[in-house]
Design an enzyme around this catalytic site. Structure first.
Site, mmCIF file in Angstrom:
data_model
loop_
_atom_site.group_PDB
_atom_site.id
_atom_site.type_symbol
_atom_site.label_atom_id
_atom_site.label_comp_id
_atom_site.label_asym_id
_atom_site.label_seq_id
_atom_site.Cartn_x
_atom_site.Cartn_y
_atom_site.Cartn_z
ATOM 1 N N CYS A 1 0.902 -1.153 0.000
ATOM 2 C CA CYS A 1 0.000 0.000 0.000
ATOM 3 C C CYS A 1 0.935 1.194 0.000
ATOM 4 O O CYS A 1 1.601 1.457 1.001
ATOM 5 C CB CYS A 1 -0.906 0.031 1.234
ATOM 6 S SG CYS A 1 -1.825 1.587 1.313
ATOM 7 N N CYS B 1 -0.238 4.027 2.665
ATOM 8 C CA CYS B 1 -0.142 3.773 4.107
ATOM 9 C C CYS B 1 0.054 2.279 4.346
ATOM 10 O O CYS B 1 1.154 1.787 4.148
ATOM 11 C CB CYS B 1 -1.358 4.324 4.851
ATOM 12 S SG CYS B 1 -2.914 4.031 4.040
ATOM 13 N N SER B 2 -0.983 1.566 4.746
ATOM 14 C CA SER B 2 -0.758 0.162 5.104
ATOM 15 C C SER B 2 -1.999 -0.689 4.896
ATOM 16 O O SER B 2 -2.220 -1.629 5.648
ATOM 17 C CB SER B 2 -0.311 0.084 6.561
ATOM 18 O OG SER B 2 -1.300 0.684 7.379
ATOM 19 N N CYS B 3 -2.807 -0.389 3.886
ATOM 20 C CA CYS B 3 -4.026 -1.174 3.647
ATOM 21 C C CYS B 3 -3.647 -2.643 3.421
ATOM 22 O O CYS B 3 -2.686 -2.940 2.714
ATOM 23 C CB CYS B 3 -4.796 -0.620 2.450
ATOM 24 S SG CYS B 3 -5.395 1.052 2.761
HETATM 25 FE FE FE Z 1 -3.438 2.221 2.724
#
Ligand code: FE
Length: 195
Positions: A103, A106-108
């Protein structure tokens, strides 16, 4: 960073919504906690591994998984989304293509199927470098791919999350689903390992 991205941002939004709903007497906080706890407690890479093992042993399931992963994982009792619906896409490695997920914003991450994401997945270094130079990043994870294999990088978002279906290792024809699932690692499901 977009407010719609990332499970941290989502958690903050959930907290705000929870407070409002409680203040208005719409929902009981304990009830909502139970829902969140269940979601966090059941999310595990073992779930993704079961999905992959089934795809390896059942060609029909594999086809359904690649066509509509949200529907296919419910056959095994899993739900792809958390508190909001997300599109889950399964991408299969072949002799020609290796898939890896990031991602960039961010951190999906598909928590229900993979559990909480590892810290490196959220790191700025991984997010920026895997897009520009996936082969070097994969090599640092110990995965060196032949030049004949194309690397496909999938950028997850709040709306769409990805699960990699690794190639079934040679010499595993005799193994049942449980034993096959035990071979599948979290990094394999992200694409930073072969299996
Ligand atoms: Fe994300």
């Amino acid at each position: 960073m977009s407010a719609d991205h990332g499970d941290g941002a989502l958690a903050a939004r959930v907290r705000r919504a929870e407070t409002l709903l409680e203040e208005r007497g719409v929902v009981d906080g304990a009830e909502l906690d139970a829902i969140l706890d269940r979601y966090l407690a059941t999310g595990s890479p073992a779930n993704g591994a079961r999905v992959v093992a089934r795809a390896w042993t059942d060609a029909g399931f594999r086809d359904r998984l690649l066509a509509d992963a949200n529907a296919a994982v419910t056959e095994l009792g899993f739900r792809a989304g958390g508190l909001q619906p997300t599109l889950l896409r399964a991408v299969a490695n072949t002799a020609e293509v290796h898939n890896v997920v990031v991602c960039t914003l961010c951190s999906c991450y598909p928590i229900a199927l993979l559990g909480p994401s590892p810290s490196w997945y959220k790191s700025e270094a991984y997010r920026s470098r895997v897009v520009r130079d996936p082969r070097s990043v994969l090599a640092e994870f110990g995965l060196t791919l032949p030049d004949t294999v194309r690397v496909e990088v999938w950028d997850a978002s709040a709306e769409t999350r990805y699960l990699v279906v690794p190639r079934r290792p040679d010499g595993t024809d005799h193994l049942d689903d449980d034993k096959l699932a035990a071979l599948v690692t979290r990094n394999g499901l992200i694409g930073t390992a072969a299996v």
